[in-house]
Design a protein around this motif. Structure first.
Motif, mmCIF file in Angstrom:
data_model
loop_
_atom_site.group_PDB
_atom_site.id
_atom_site.type_symbol
_atom_site.label_atom_id
_atom_site.label_comp_id
_atom_site.label_asym_id
_atom_site.label_seq_id
_atom_site.Cartn_x
_atom_site.Cartn_y
_atom_site.Cartn_z
ATOM 1 N N TRP A 234 0.860 -1.192 0.000
ATOM 2 C CA TRP A 234 0.000 0.000 0.000
ATOM 3 C C TRP A 234 0.897 1.243 0.000
ATOM 4 N N ARG A 235 0.566 2.265 0.812
ATOM 5 C CA ARG A 235 1.354 3.509 0.736
ATOM 6 C C ARG A 235 2.750 3.309 1.368
ATOM 7 N N SER A 236 2.744 2.962 2.662
ATOM 8 C CA SER A 236 4.026 2.683 3.330
ATOM 9 C C SER A 236 4.068 1.277 3.895
ATOM 10 N N SER A 237 2.934 0.583 3.839
ATOM 11 C CA SER A 237 2.885 -0.737 4.477
ATOM 12 C C SER A 237 2.811 -1.863 3.449
ATOM 13 N N MET A 238 3.210 -3.038 3.921
ATOM 14 C CA MET A 238 3.223 -4.227 3.070
ATOM 15 C C MET A 238 2.722 -5.399 3.903
ATOM 16 N N GLU A 239 1.960 -6.299 3.293
ATOM 17 C CA GLU A 239 1.667 -7.562 3.966
ATOM 18 C C GLU A 239 2.643 -8.601 3.453
ATOM 19 N N VAL A 240 3.307 -9.287 4.387
ATOM 20 C CA VAL A 240 4.230 -10.353 4.010
ATOM 21 C C VAL A 240 3.667 -11.674 4.519
ATOM 22 N N GLY A 241 3.628 -12.664 3.656
ATOM 23 C CA GLY A 241 3.190 -14.003 4.043
ATOM 24 C C GLY A 241 4.407 -14.871 4.309
ATOM 25 N N VAL A 242 4.339 -15.670 5.375
ATOM 26 C CA VAL A 242 5.461 -16.565 5.699
ATOM 27 C C VAL A 242 4.924 -17.990 5.816
ATOM 28 N N ARG A 243 5.551 -18.897 5.080
ATOM 29 C CA ARG A 243 5.207 -20.321 5.185
ATOM 30 C C ARG A 243 6.381 -21.030 5.858
ATOM 31 N N VAL A 244 6.070 -21.797 6.897
ATOM 32 C CA VAL A 244 7.128 -22.475 7.659
ATOM 33 C C VAL A 244 7.007 -23.975 7.437
ATOM 34 N N GLN A 245 8.121 -24.588 7.072
ATOM 35 C CA GLN A 245 8.156 -26.044 6.914
ATOM 36 C C GLN A 245 9.232 -26.618 7.819
ATOM 37 N N SER A 246 8.928 -27.762 8.395
ATOM 38 C CA SER A 246 9.854 -28.403 9.308
ATOM 39 C C SER A 246 10.293 -29.730 8.695
ATOM 40 N N GLU A 247 11.593 -29.927 8.649
ATOM 41 C CA GLU A 247 12.113 -31.154 8.032
ATOM 42 C C GLU A 247 12.838 -31.989 9.083
ATOM 43 N N ASN A 248 12.491 -33.258 9.147
ATOM 44 C CA ASN A 248 13.256 -34.178 9.981
ATOM 45 C C ASN A 248 14.483 -34.591 9.160
ATOM 46 N N ARG B 89 -2.858 -14.342 -3.689
ATOM 47 C CA ARG B 89 -2.387 -13.863 -2.377
ATOM 48 C C ARG B 89 -2.602 -12.352 -2.245
ATOM 49 N N GLU B 90 -2.415 -11.625 -3.349
ATOM 50 C CA GLU B 90 -2.610 -10.167 -3.304
ATOM 51 C C GLU B 90 -4.097 -9.845 -3.037
ATOM 52 N N ARG B 91 -4.987 -10.563 -3.746
ATOM 53 C CA ARG B 91 -6.427 -10.350 -3.526
ATOM 54 C C ARG B 91 -6.797 -10.640 -2.070
ATOM 55 N N GLU B 92 -6.271 -11.756 -1.545
ATOM 56 C CA GLU B 92 -6.623 -12.138 -0.175
ATOM 57 C C GLU B 92 -6.061 -11.140 0.841
ATOM 58 N N ALA B 93 -4.880 -10.585 0.549
ATOM 59 C CA ALA B 93 -4.290 -9.571 1.443
ATOM 60 C C ALA B 93 -5.162 -8.314 1.445
ATOM 61 N N GLN B 94 -5.718 -7.956 0.276
ATOM 62 C CA GLN B 94 -6.604 -6.781 0.202
ATOM 63 C C GLN B 94 -7.845 -7.024 1.066
ATOM 64 N N THR B 95 -8.357 -8.243 1.022
ATOM 65 C CA THR B 95 -9.536 -8.583 1.844
ATOM 66 C C THR B 95 -9.199 -8.461 3.328
ATOM 67 N N ARG B 96 -8.036 -8.996 3.729
ATOM 68 C CA ARG B 96 -7.648 -8.916 5.142
ATOM 69 C C ARG B 96 -7.529 -7.451 5.571
ATOM 70 N N ARG B 97 -6.940 -6.590 4.704
ATOM 71 C CA ARG B 97 -6.779 -5.177 5.076
ATOM 72 C C ARG B 97 -8.154 -4.501 5.211
ATOM 73 N N ARG B 98 -9.053 -4.785 4.235
ATOM 74 C CA ARG B 98 -10.398 -4.191 4.310
ATOM 75 C C ARG B 98 -11.090 -4.600 5.615
ATOM 76 N N ASN B 99 -10.982 -5.895 5.958
ATOM 77 C CA ASN B 99 -11.628 -6.374 7.182
ATOM 78 C C ASN B 99 -11.018 -5.728 8.424
ATOM 79 N N ARG B 100 -9.687 -5.579 8.399
ATOM 80 C CA ARG B 100 -8.999 -4.990 9.555
ATOM 81 C C ARG B 100 -9.445 -3.547 9.755
ATOM 82 N N LEU B 101 -9.521 -2.787 8.649
ATOM 83 C CA LEU B 101 -9.908 -1.377 8.758
ATOM 84 C C LEU B 101 -11.377 -1.254 9.164
#
Ligand SMILES: CC(C)(COP(=O)(O)OP(=O)(O)OC[C@H]1O[C@@H](n2cnc3c(N)ncnc32)[C@H](O)[C@@H]1OP(=O)(O)O)[C@@H](O)C(=O)NCCC(=O)NCCS
Length: 163
Positions: free
Chosen positions: A83-97, A139-151
């Motif tokens: 957005w203007r100064s903010s960014m949503e970053v997605g993190v996926r964590v995987q654990s390997e034995n 992911r971009e569309r879903e991030a927009q939805t999360r921001r709209r809901n948050r606001l």
């Protein structure tokens, strides 16, 4: 300003989980995973904005399966939306034995990072995002939805307080 592709800022953090990261039962602390998510997200956000960033919010942190001492943790972070100064970053964590090679998806996180100047004030004008693949566009569309809901939630709570 030239848009920057998602692939240009993607960050990968790999860390072995030692005894100091875990409780007596051998399960890695949730806070350890959260800290690594924050670091991976910051790396992707800095690469995108090419400026200092601060964590503004952890919008979601999901613990799907436990991480064990001795596991190799891989955190993949990519910028979902800008957005203007903010960014949503997605993190996926995987654990390997490392012994069996079995890989599990253990965590997902959505973190909002804000580009700031040397005094910690938000700076606008970060490059727009170029979402190229179908997954990146979703992911971009879903991030927009999360921001709209948050606001919307913030506005509703403020209205409730001033009523
Ligand atoms: C994050 C911070 C810089 C925002 O400052 P602010 O004066 O509220 O600035 P603004 O209201 O102008 O908001 C700036 C941006 O941050 C976003 N933001 C602010 N608070 C947010 C929150 N709780 N969740 C999501 N986004 C948020 C705004 O939506 C805005 O985004 P945009 O410019 O893309 O539209 C400020 O609150 C801060 O410094 N917080 C402490 C950060 C910190 O110490 N983090 C841990 C160590 S890194």
């Amino acid at each position: 300003m030239e848009p920057r592709a998602v692939s240009e800022s993607r960050a990968v953090l790999v860390q072995w989980m030692g005894p100091s990261d875990a409780n007596a039962a051998g399960f890695v602390h949730g806070g350890t995973v959260m800290k690594l998510c924050d670091e991976a997200a910051a790396a992707a956000a800095i690469r995108h904005a090419r400026s200092r960033v601060v964590t503004a919010a952890v919008d979601r942190m999901t613990f799907l399966q436990p991480v064990h001492v001795g596991d190799l943790l891989t955190l993949q972070a990519s910028v979902n939306a800008v957005w203007r100064s903010s960014m949503e970053v997605g993190v996926r964590v995987q654990s390997e034995n490392p012994a069996s090679g079995r890989v599990r998806h253990t965590n997902s996180a959505y973190i909002t990072m804000v580009a700031v100047d040397a005094d910690g004030r938000p700076v606008g004008g970060i490059p727009p995002l170029r979402a190229e693949t179908a997954d990146e566009q979703r992911r971009e569309r879903e991030a927009q939805t999360r921001r709209r809901n948050r606001l919307a939630e913030r506005d509703e709570l403020q209205r409730g307080r001033s009523a």
